[in-house]
Design a protein around this motif. Structure first.
Motif, mmCIF file in Angstrom:
data_model
loop_
_atom_site.group_PDB
_atom_site.id
_atom_site.type_symbol
_atom_site.label_atom_id
_atom_site.label_comp_id
_atom_site.label_asym_id
_atom_site.label_seq_id
_atom_site.Cartn_x
_atom_site.Cartn_y
_atom_site.Cartn_z
ATOM 1 N N GLN A 91 40.730 54.806 32.093
ATOM 2 C CA GLN A 91 42.121 55.268 32.142
ATOM 3 C C GLN A 91 43.017 54.339 31.334
ATOM 4 O OE1 GLN A 91 43.430 58.221 33.692
ATOM 5 N NE2 GLN A 91 45.155 57.630 32.406
ATOM 6 N N SER A 92 42.774 53.027 31.419
ATOM 7 C CA SER A 92 43.593 52.091 30.640
ATOM 8 C C SER A 92 43.335 52.270 29.144
ATOM 9 C CB SER A 92 43.357 50.642 31.074
ATOM 10 O OG SER A 92 42.059 50.222 30.759
ATOM 11 N N GLN A 93 42.094 52.632 28.796
ATOM 12 C CA GLN A 93 41.760 52.913 27.395
ATOM 13 C C GLN A 93 42.553 54.144 26.919
ATOM 14 O OE1 GLN A 93 37.580 53.924 26.731
ATOM 15 N NE2 GLN A 93 37.551 52.617 24.921
ATOM 16 N N VAL A 94 42.610 55.177 27.738
ATOM 17 C CA VAL A 94 43.368 56.388 27.404
ATOM 18 C C VAL A 94 44.858 56.060 27.289
ATOM 19 C CG1 VAL A 94 44.123 58.628 28.315
ATOM 20 C CG2 VAL A 94 41.698 58.024 28.323
ATOM 21 N N ASN A 95 45.378 55.283 28.235
ATOM 22 C CA ASN A 95 46.798 54.899 28.187
ATOM 23 C C ASN A 95 47.126 54.137 26.913
ATOM 24 O OD1 ASN A 95 47.134 56.091 30.686
ATOM 25 N ND2 ASN A 95 47.061 54.169 31.816
ATOM 26 N N ARG A 96 46.244 53.208 26.544
ATOM 27 C CA ARG A 96 46.458 52.411 25.335
ATOM 28 C C ARG A 96 46.426 53.304 24.096
ATOM 29 N NH1 ARG A 96 42.786 50.641 22.185
ATOM 30 N NH2 ARG A 96 41.115 50.684 23.716
ATOM 31 N N LEU A 97 45.425 54.186 24.023
ATOM 32 C CA LEU A 97 45.335 55.095 22.882
ATOM 33 C C LEU A 97 46.537 56.038 22.837
ATOM 34 C CD1 LEU A 97 41.534 56.013 23.048
ATOM 35 C CD2 LEU A 97 42.660 54.633 21.284
ATOM 36 N N GLY A 98 46.977 56.510 24.019
ATOM 37 C CA GLY A 98 48.100 57.435 24.099
ATOM 38 C C GLY A 98 49.376 56.861 23.523
ATOM 39 N N LYS A 99 49.572 55.566 23.695
ATOM 40 C CA LYS A 99 50.780 54.916 23.163
ATOM 41 C C LYS A 99 50.803 54.917 21.639
ATOM 42 C CE LYS A 99 51.445 51.978 27.185
ATOM 43 N NZ LYS A 99 51.316 50.636 27.749
ATOM 44 N N SER A 100 49.627 55.019 21.023
ATOM 45 C CA SER A 100 49.566 54.994 19.560
ATOM 46 C C SER A 100 49.678 56.395 18.945
ATOM 47 C CB SER A 100 48.261 54.335 19.101
ATOM 48 O OG SER A 100 47.150 55.167 19.434
ATOM 49 N N ILE A 101 49.740 57.429 19.798
ATOM 50 C CA ILE A 101 49.821 58.813 19.309
ATOM 51 C C ILE A 101 51.237 59.338 19.552
ATOM 52 C CG2 ILE A 101 48.936 61.156 19.603
ATOM 53 C CD1 ILE A 101 46.312 59.755 20.643
ATOM 54 N N PRO A 102 51.987 59.581 18.492
ATOM 55 C CA PRO A 102 53.365 60.056 18.665
ATOM 56 C C PRO A 102 53.424 61.325 19.529
ATOM 57 C CG PRO A 102 52.941 59.499 16.368
ATOM 58 C CD PRO A 102 51.623 59.437 17.084
ATOM 59 N N GLY A 103 54.263 61.280 20.554
ATOM 60 C CA GLY A 103 54.468 62.429 21.420
ATOM 61 C C GLY A 103 53.500 62.556 22.581
#
Length: 122
Positions: A91-103
């Protein structure tokens, strides 16, 4: 293992994935998702993603995961719901990746299970 289904009656795109993904599986998921959603107007559909039991992955697969997450944002949907992962690390990996994807962070609702997503959809 994964499954992607389109329900035209409920206007729902459902993606399920679990376990450890290989690079081949990640590429196959992307191709299948694009193929199955290319014939519908996604703006009239809700997206529900259940990867609750997905496991942490290699850096190469994580890069593909970022591509998948970006794909969820690039296509317009009425709503985007992702079931929270059981693994805190994943989940933390997804959260980190999500921050790098606009929107991504602004347009995705994290839910406890599919039923919660369907309740929110109404």
């Amino acid at each position: 293992m994964y499954e992607i289904t389109i329900n035209p009656v409920k206007k729902e795109v459902y993606a399920f994935a679990e376990g450890f993904f290989t690079l081949e599986e990640a590429n196959s998921f992307i191709a299948d998702f694009k193929s199955k959603t290319s014939n519908i107007n996604t703006s009239g559909y809700n997206l529900i993603v259940n990867t609750k039991e997905l496991k942490t992955c290699t850096p190469e697969v994580a890069a593909k995961l970022a591509d998948v997450m970006a794909m969820y944002i690039e296509n317009p949907y009425k709503g985007r719901y992702i079931v929270k992962l059981e693994s805190v690390v994943t989940q933390s990996q997804v959260n980190r990746l999500g921050k790098s994807i606009p929107g991504f962070i602004e347009n995705v609702v994290f839910v406890d299970d599919e039923n919660e997503a369907r309740r929110l959809i109404g």
